[in-house]
Design an enzyme around this catalytic site. Sequence first.
Site, PDB file in Angstrom:
ATOM      1  N   HIS A 114       0.848  -1.028  -0.384  1.00 53.61           N
ATOM      2  CA  HIS A 114      -0.055   0.267  -0.096  1.00 53.61           C
ATOM      3  C   HIS A 114       0.537   1.293  -0.023  1.00 53.61           C
ATOM      4  CE1 HIS A 114       0.535  -0.580   4.220  1.00 53.61           C
ATOM      5  NE2 HIS A 114       0.410   0.525   4.422  1.00 53.61           N
TER       6      HIS A 114
HETATM    7  N1  UDP Z   1      -3.393  -6.871   8.573  1.00 54.74           N
HETATM    8  C1  UDP Z   1      -5.072  -7.184   8.864  1.00 54.74           C
HETATM    9  N2  UDP Z   1      -5.470  -7.226   8.280  1.00 54.74           N
HETATM   10  C2  UDP Z   1      -4.428  -7.330   6.340  1.00 54.74           C
HETATM   11  C3  UDP Z   1      -3.435  -6.804   6.090  1.00 54.74           C
HETATM   12  C4  UDP Z   1      -2.718  -6.270   7.285  1.00 54.74           C
HETATM   13  O1  UDP Z   1      -4.997  -7.385  10.214  1.00 54.74           O
HETATM   14  O2  UDP Z   1      -5.221  -7.623   5.589  1.00 54.74           O
HETATM   15  C5  UDP Z   1      -2.167  -6.086   9.871  1.00 54.74           C
HETATM   16  C6  UDP Z   1      -1.099  -6.583  10.020  1.00 54.74           C
HETATM   17  O3  UDP Z   1      -0.943  -7.590  11.057  1.00 54.74           O
HETATM   18  C7  UDP Z   1      -0.846  -5.712  10.795  1.00 54.74           C
HETATM   19  C8  UDP Z   1      -0.890  -4.546  10.438  1.00 54.74           C
HETATM   20  O4  UDP Z   1      -2.402  -5.063   9.816  1.00 54.74           O
HETATM   21  O5  UDP Z   1      -1.078  -5.709  12.442  1.00 54.74           O
HETATM   22  C9  UDP Z   1      -0.237  -3.281   9.481  1.00 54.74           C
HETATM   23  O6  UDP Z   1      -0.992  -2.532   8.697  1.00 54.74           O
HETATM   24  P1  UDP Z   1      -0.374  -1.859   8.043  1.00 54.74           P
HETATM   25  O7  UDP Z   1       0.434  -2.524   6.518  1.00 54.74           O
HETATM   26  O8  UDP Z   1      -1.411  -0.921   7.323  1.00 54.74           O
HETATM   27  O9  UDP Z   1       0.031  -0.828   8.492  1.00 54.74           O
HETATM   28  P2  UDP Z   1       1.884  -0.269   8.537  1.00 54.74           P
HETATM   29  O10 UDP Z   1       2.680  -0.721   9.365  1.00 54.74           O
HETATM   30  O11 UDP Z   1       2.767  -1.051   6.993  1.00 54.74           O
HETATM   31  O12 UDP Z   1       1.782   0.765   8.966  1.00 54.74           O
END
Ligand code: UDP
Length: 364
Positions: free
Chosen positions: A206
Amino acid sequence: MQKIVLVAGARPNFVKIAPLWHALSGYDNIDVKIVHTGQHFDEAMSRFFFDDLKLPVPHYNLNINGGSHAEQTGKIMEHFDKVLDHEMPHDVIVTGDVNSTVACALVAVKRGIRTSHVEAGLRSFDRSMPEEINRIVTDSVSDLLFVSEPSGLTNLKHEGIDGEKIHFIGNVMIDSLISINSRIDHSRILENIGVQEHKFGLVTLHRPSNVDSTSRLKELISWLQETANNIPVVFPVHPRTGKRLEKMFAENTAIQNNHSNLKMISPLRYIDFQKLLKSAQFVITDSGGVQEETTWRGVPCITLRNNTERPVTLESGTNYLAGNDLKLAGSIINDCIAGRAKQGRIPELWDGKAASRIAEIIVR
Ligand code: UDP
């Protein structure tokens, strides 16, 4: 009563505030309120996380989403200020690196409220990422800085931040993962999607560097389709990516996803996603949190970014940085399928107790 406001706005924040909510609610002399800024608002990105992580309905929902970074940050600041007028808390806790993090930290600290940043000190050293700006600003204004990995200590020291403010306490995201671990085997997600344990790859993408340009997105989709010729690939699509994919498919009828082995599905709730992550043979991602979760679970992770703010996952974990190089990513996948992926170990203090360490310090 010590009143504490916990701020969350986007999906990763919900995972990070859950253990803090549970740890702080265990104290009789603490009154915790959750403020949801509304950055992520639909069921799949918000409410299901509150349910899976046993969080209460947020005490406040500011309902602020969309708009430019400036609009969003400004509106959150204005509305959060009113919440603080009403609540007058002793502490505000922000987590991670989203716009809600920096907006609420700025408002709280200017009102003289003790402000804590959880997941402080992480740096990608890439200021073209909005998250990096949010991290630097939040760390420079916060009163207490809770650090998840050794690089955070080094970075904050280099930036001249007073060592008294800094506490190495571990990783709250891993607290959540450990807390739901015994429940993930009830998930039927593998059967529902039609994949078998250790016989598929999992993808999440994303970040602007991968999904904002049509040529990069097109290249990624063709590459994932090629990868899916060898092994099924499950891709829960983030809404940000979904919008761009819809536009791309509408404008370029030559590229469609008609590959039955590339399973593009809606974003998953936390428990189902953890079940898939644990069961995958490899994970391809540009997410911050997913790099950490794969390291904890010992699942190989190929990060499609030029840098990571979480270097411990490269140094002692199972993470590989492949940048934009899909040939390199492909050869790492082949190594994973052949059982030659690197063996990682769990980083220091990623033990499920980070939030209780934070609570002890805040209550002290
Ligand atoms: N996650 C989830 N469902 C999904 C994709 C990600 O529950 O379909 C969880 C993942 O396990 C983690 C969190 O969302 O705990 C990460 O979020 P994201 O990747 O949106 O944000 P970032 O960590 O990049 O800031």
